[in-house]
Write a protein that holds these residues in place. Structure first.
Motif, short mmCIF file in Angstrom:
data_model
loop_
_atom_site.label_atom_id
_atom_site.label_comp_id
_atom_site.label_asym_id
_atom_site.label_seq_id
_atom_site.Cartn_x
_atom_site.Cartn_y
_atom_site.Cartn_z
N ALA A 13 15.51 8.01 -2.64
CA ALA A 13 15.85 9.09 -3.57
C ALA A 13 14.63 9.94 -3.90
N GLN A 14 13.44 9.39 -3.72
CA GLN A 14 12.22 10.15 -3.97
C GLN A 14 11.62 10.72 -2.70
N GLY A 15 11.61 9.93 -1.61
CA GLY A 15 10.90 10.35 -0.43
C GLY A 15 11.71 10.45 0.84
N GLY A 16 13.02 10.30 0.76
CA GLY A 16 13.82 10.32 1.97
C GLY A 16 13.72 8.99 2.70
N CYS A 17 14.37 8.89 3.84
CA CYS A 17 14.41 7.62 4.56
C CYS A 17 13.08 7.27 5.20
N GLN A 18 12.18 8.24 5.34
CA GLN A 18 10.84 7.91 5.82
C GLN A 18 10.17 6.89 4.90
N LEU A 31 0.82 -1.20 0.00
CA LEU A 31 0.00 0.00 0.00
C LEU A 31 0.86 1.26 0.00
N ILE A 32 1.97 1.22 0.74
CA ILE A 32 2.88 2.37 0.74
C ILE A 32 3.52 2.54 -0.63
N LYS A 33 3.94 1.44 -1.22
CA LYS A 33 4.53 1.47 -2.56
C LYS A 33 3.53 1.99 -3.59
N GLN A 34 2.27 1.59 -3.45
CA GLN A 34 1.23 1.98 -4.40
C GLN A 34 0.88 3.45 -4.29
N ASN A 35 0.76 3.95 -3.06
CA ASN A 35 0.20 5.28 -2.84
C ASN A 35 1.23 6.34 -2.49
N ALA A 36 2.48 5.95 -2.32
CA ALA A 36 3.54 6.91 -2.02
C ALA A 36 4.81 6.44 -2.72
N THR A 37 5.83 6.10 -1.97
CA THR A 37 7.08 5.61 -2.54
C THR A 37 7.85 4.85 -1.49
N ILE A 38 8.68 3.91 -1.92
CA ILE A 38 9.61 3.23 -1.02
C ILE A 38 11.04 3.56 -1.42
N SER A 39 11.22 4.62 -2.18
CA SER A 39 12.54 5.03 -2.66
C SER A 39 13.08 6.18 -1.83
N ASP A 97 -4.11 5.35 5.74
CA ASP A 97 -4.11 5.98 4.42
C ASP A 97 -3.74 7.46 4.51
N MET A 98 -4.20 8.13 5.56
CA MET A 98 -3.88 9.55 5.75
C MET A 98 -2.38 9.76 5.90
N VAL A 99 -1.75 8.92 6.73
CA VAL A 99 -0.34 9.13 7.01
C VAL A 99 0.52 8.73 5.81
N VAL A 100 0.08 7.76 5.01
CA VAL A 100 0.81 7.43 3.78
C VAL A 100 0.77 8.61 2.81
N LYS A 101 -0.39 9.21 2.68
CA LYS A 101 -0.50 10.40 1.82
C LYS A 101 0.39 11.52 2.33
N THR A 102 0.42 11.70 3.64
CA THR A 102 1.26 12.75 4.24
C THR A 102 2.73 12.46 4.01
N MET A 103 3.12 11.20 4.15
CA MET A 103 4.52 10.83 3.92
C MET A 103 4.93 11.13 2.49
N ASN A 104 4.06 10.85 1.55
CA ASN A 104 4.37 11.11 0.15
C ASN A 104 4.54 12.60 -0.11
N GLU A 105 3.64 13.40 0.44
CA GLU A 105 3.72 14.85 0.26
C GLU A 105 4.96 15.42 0.95
N THR A 106 5.27 14.90 2.13
CA THR A 106 6.46 15.35 2.86
C THR A 106 7.72 15.02 2.08
N GLY A 107 7.78 13.82 1.51
CA GLY A 107 8.95 13.42 0.75
C GLY A 107 9.21 14.32 -0.44
N ARG A 108 8.14 14.73 -1.11
CA ARG A 108 8.30 15.60 -2.28
C ARG A 108 8.84 16.98 -1.89
N LYS A 109 8.60 17.37 -0.63
CA LYS A 109 9.05 18.70 -0.18
C LYS A 109 10.43 18.67 0.45
#
Length: 402
Positions: free
Chosen positions: A279-284, A269-277, A368-380
């Motif tokens: 280089a894209q999202g940081g170590c989070q 679910l994390i891979k699908q809705n955010a990232t596990i990279s 789901d909320m925190v996965v979305k937040t992690m993805n947005e945080t990683g992009r920033k």
């Protein structure tokens, strides 16, 4: 979502995106152009900045043997993905036969520019934990049953479990310095020896988990075989928990296989809705994801409800939000190895907290909320803090020359 086989992969360390991904790309390119007399490979972005420490060049050259290959570390701007690499096949006159651009997506997954997706087909019909839980409730099944309904994966996960245990064993039984300029000593075995001397059961549990996480992470850092869980940079978290529950708590293998299904579902679910990279999202995206997977698995092994499993997974990511990826010298060692041990301990704590906090309050933050937040945080996160070794600890910890 894709099969859990696309999440859990066995491969050489130290990095799934920088070692395993490039290795897979090289093998595919060699199979496509076996007539080449030589290969040229250009690495860009994070692959260029940390490629030496992550052994990207070594993985590529070994995969392309016996045909000679030159690997070049290039600067690049406006990249479609921070892990970009271009492979060129050359004829006997060193004229190009063809050139492909690969993207290393994280967790060993790769894509080729302008070509069909290389990874497996979508087999799970739902894309959020909210959707999955609603489906499970309507069907009267558990999260573990949900995985079983859409793929038969017990045999595969048995291989994954055994490799995780082998990786920990190899780390525990190897001493000496890790390769590279940092000259770090392996300490997994020393931590195990300390754990066995503990009189306090609580301290012993924490030291055992730490010893196993260190051992798996040290084995990964040395280029040994391990499991993406969900990445190689975070491959000490789940193996440490698996090893502990298997050998110290004496849980049956079947129970641990079911636990891996729960962990895999969370990672997917994390891979699908955010990232596990990183280089894209940081170590989070790596340690945070691994902690969430571990917390969910431990919650399941403790017999908790699906709601409490979600709460544990949510805490696992939530309290890693903003975690930077800043490997010192480009090596998957500082802060990576210690960070795996911390995350393993935090996964256990999250599972315990979810059991008791859920009895006295309703959680306001969903997974789901925190996965979305992690993805947005990683992009920033600044580029310097996303697996480039240009900022954070990588900019202040001195690396001694060889």
């Amino acid at each position: 979502m894709q099969s859990l086989k696309e999440l859990f992969r066995i491969g050489p360390g130290p990095s799934s995106s920088h070692t395993l991904g490039p290795q897979r790309a090289a093998l595919m390119f060699r199979e496509t152009f076996p007539e080449a007399h030589a290969y040229d490979v250009d690495l860009f972005g994070s692959l260029s900045l940390t490629g030496k420490g992550h052994m990207s060049d070594k993985a590529i050259i070994e995969a392309l043997q016996p045909i000679p290959c030159a690997v070049h570390f290039k600067s690049g701007e406006n990249l479609k993905h921070p892990n970009t690499m271009t492979f060129t096949a050359l004829d006997a006159h060193r004229e190009p036969i063809d050139s492909w651009t690969f993207y290393s997506l994280g967790g060993g997954a790769i894509a080729v520019e302008g070509r069909e997706a290389l990874e497996g087909e979508e087999i799970y019909p739902h894309n959020t934990l909210k959707e999955i839980r609603a489906y499970c409730e309507s069907e009267g099944i558990s999260l573990c049953d949900y995985v079983d309904r859409f793929e038969l994966i017990d045999d595969y996960l048995t291989d994954i479990l055994l490799q995780m245990c082998t990786t920990v064993d190899n780390g525990l039984n190897t001493r000496g310095l890790l390769p590279g300029k940092l000259k770090l000593e392996r300490i997994g075995r020393k931590l195990l020896d300390k754990a066995n001397l503990c009189e306090s059961a609580m301290e012993k549990e924490k030291l055992l988990l730490s010893a196993y996480a260190y051992s798996a992470s040290e084995e990964n850092a040395a280029g040994g075989m391990t499991v993406t869980a969900p990445t190689l940079g975070s491959s000490g978290v789940l193996p440490s928990l698996i090893y502990y529950y298997y050998y110290d708590r004496k849980l049956q293998r079947e129970a641990l296989i079911r636990g891996l299904k729960i962990a895999g579902l969370i990672g997917n679910l994390i891979k699908q809705n955010a990232t596990i990279s990183g280089a894209q999202g940081g170590c989070q995206a790596e340690i945070g994801a691994a902690c969430a997977m571990g917390a969910a698995m431990v919650a399941y092994l403790r017999g908790l409800s699906d709601h409490q499993i979600e709460y544990a997974a949510e805490m696992g990511i939530e309290h890693h939000l903003g975690l930077t990826c800043d490997p010192v010298g480009g090596y998957v060692m500082i802060p990576c190895i210690e960070r795996n041990a911390i995350a393993a301990l935090r996964a256990l704590d999250a599972a315990v907290l979810s059991e008791f906090i859920s009895k006295v309050k309703q959680n306001r933050v969903s997974f789901d909320m925190v996965v979305k937040t992690m993805n947005e945080t990683g992009r920033k996160l600044p580029m310097e803090l996303r697996e480039t070794s240009l900022g954070g600890l990588a900019s202040v910890v001195e690396v001694e020359p060889c």
